[in-house]
Design an enzyme around this catalytic site. Sequence first.
Site, PDB file in Angstrom:
ATOM      1  N   ASP A  92       0.776  -1.251   0.000  1.00  0.00           N
ATOM      2  CA  ASP A  92       0.000   0.000   0.000  1.00  0.00           C
ATOM      3  C   ASP A  92       0.808   1.303   0.000  1.00  0.00           C
ATOM      4  O   ASP A  92       1.797   1.420   0.720  1.00  0.00           O
ATOM      5  CB  ASP A  92      -0.856   0.097   1.267  1.00  0.00           C
ATOM      6  CG  ASP A  92      -1.567  -1.177   1.630  1.00  0.00           C
ATOM      7  OD1 ASP A  92      -1.521  -2.127   0.861  1.00  0.00           O
ATOM      8  OD2 ASP A  92      -2.164  -1.202   2.716  1.00  0.00           O
ATOM      9  N   GLU A 149     -10.250  -2.231   4.501  1.00  0.00           N
ATOM     10  CA  GLU A 149      -8.891  -1.763   4.752  1.00  0.00           C
ATOM     11  C   GLU A 149      -8.712  -0.385   4.117  1.00  0.00           C
ATOM     12  O   GLU A 149      -9.427  -0.022   3.186  1.00  0.00           O
ATOM     13  CB  GLU A 149      -7.863  -2.739   4.148  1.00  0.00           C
ATOM     14  CG  GLU A 149      -7.987  -4.154   4.710  1.00  0.00           C
ATOM     15  CD  GLU A 149      -6.915  -5.117   4.201  1.00  0.00           C
ATOM     16  OE1 GLU A 149      -6.303  -5.795   5.030  1.00  0.00           O
ATOM     17  OE2 GLU A 149      -6.693  -5.198   2.973  1.00  0.00           O
TER      18      GLU A 149
HETATM   19  C1  FRU Z   1      -3.847  -3.636   2.770  1.00  0.00           C
HETATM   20  C2  FRU Z   1      -3.181  -4.051   4.069  1.00  0.00           C
HETATM   21  C3  FRU Z   1      -3.510  -3.070   5.179  1.00  0.00           C
HETATM   22  C4  FRU Z   1      -2.363  -3.239   6.128  1.00  0.00           C
HETATM   23  C5  FRU Z   1      -1.213  -3.495   5.187  1.00  0.00           C
HETATM   24  C6  FRU Z   1      -0.185  -4.449   5.717  1.00  0.00           C
HETATM   25  O1  FRU Z   1      -3.218  -4.105   1.640  1.00  0.00           O
HETATM   26  O2  FRU Z   1      -3.575  -5.361   4.424  1.00  0.00           O
HETATM   27  O3  FRU Z   1      -4.770  -3.261   5.774  1.00  0.00           O
HETATM   28  O4  FRU Z   1      -2.161  -2.116   6.937  1.00  0.00           O
HETATM   29  O5  FRU Z   1      -1.767  -4.013   3.987  1.00  0.00           O
HETATM   30  O6  FRU Z   1       0.933  -4.499   4.879  1.00  0.00           O
END
Ligand code: FRU
Length: 520
Positions: free
Chosen positions: A45, A227
Amino acid sequence: MRWRALLAVCGSLAFAGAASRADEPYRELYRPQLHFTPATQWMNDPNGMVYLDGEYHLFYQYHPFSNRWGPMHWGHALSRDLVHWQQLPIALYPDPHGAIFSGSAVFDRDNTSGLGTATRPPLVAVFAYHNHELERRGATEVESQGLAYSLDQGRSWSKYRGNPVLKNPGIRDFRDPKVFWYAPTRRWIMTLAAKDQVSFYSSRDLKDWRHESDFGRGWGAHGGVWECPDLIDMKVVDESTHRFVLLSSVNPGAPNGGSGTQYFVGQFDGHRFRPEGDAQRAATEARWLDYGSDDYAGVTWSGVPASDGRTLMLGWMSNWNYAQDVPTERWRSAMTLPRELSLHRDARGLALRSAPVAELKKLRVRSVAIPARTVDAPAELIDTALRGATLLELEVTLDLHEATNASLAFRNAQGEQAVLRVNRALQRYEFDRSASGETGFNAAFAGLQTAPMIGNSNLVRLHVFIDHSSVEIFINDGETVLTALVFPHLPYESMVLSADAGIEVTAGLVHELKSIWQAQ
Ligand code: FRU
């Protein structure tokens, strides 16, 4: 300056000469030339996107020791134009509270946090901690929220000593804080993913947070956890009204499988988000920012000056279904092109559109018009003047007339192809990457991607960006978007238009683009 810093990262004069030298950093097979990628290792992300004093910061979920996901750090890159990126040292490392999951950053102009001074206000990052040790022990309270701050334009970061600032209330998935300043109540608002909903919190100082409300039950898609949410205040185009748009990524549960980003349009009063429309409809017809399989966890830049006024974002160009298996070694994953979001009233009510940011125009090195013509047999849209170009941008308007099926195939010299189809019988767009190149690394990769057609006009306006391992398609001014990874053994150089009855190309241009990693 930027160029020199990049060379330091790459360690060689990698980009001189036209031939692709597959073993050199940023010239490898599949290495995106229009998109941000870290020089090496795993990325997911985008995080902490904030604009300050002419610089767009992009932090990202980063694992410096592997090309697969692991204990997360925040990697860091910087751009002055959203197009060219300078890599900076890792900004945030795991600490005893946990690894550093996704989150946001704000410029605390009035030093409400006290983490800077009145004359030296801080940049404050608000992120999720994920404690792998507690997780191993089977605890529920593995995620909490923490702060870090920078007093030197984001070049170095210190963790706040009072972390975590928001403890876990007994919800296993409790992460990805996105913060903005809500002037009417003079409070910071945090939008947080909590299981398959979002929770809103408020604070005067970024340290002490109060729960305000939750949103999500009965609304939208719930195939998996929510998320990376984002609550955005947007003006409605051509109206004097504004609305709040709530973005929420969900995984799994996207329309074409795995990861995707849905959104809701409504009102926010500093305490509660009230969506428009009825829940029954919303539950069956979630709105999707992008129907392609590879645009996830995108959020917007904070701090974009009012004089600019744009809502700017980018997403992670992959999908948890297969992200860790894609066939790259030195690095893994790219970001999407940066996009401008806008809110329009159209056949769907109030709906988001996405457009590639205008700054990308500076990558055009040559533009060739597609002559207006009727196409009744397969037709190549790439003029011989563009022979050999492998970074391509297409802008074309089609009048489908009586055709029920039209297709545009992006092809390479080996006959590998990714195909966009307009299927009017089923009233949908289809993106087929089953013969696009390498597909066998994960069974979920090759499946057909579809997006519903909006309205029933004969006109289809396409804006497409072709990079060495992606296709991004913006249809009808970004009403519908399809972002998809592809792994052709040679870049696509050809675009073949076909239809089951004569269609008309009314206007068109193909641009050859230059690499963002090339000297400017
Ligand atoms: C989304 C996610 C988020 C988390 C991160 C962990 O892709 O699962 O919810 O903070 O990636 O790398």
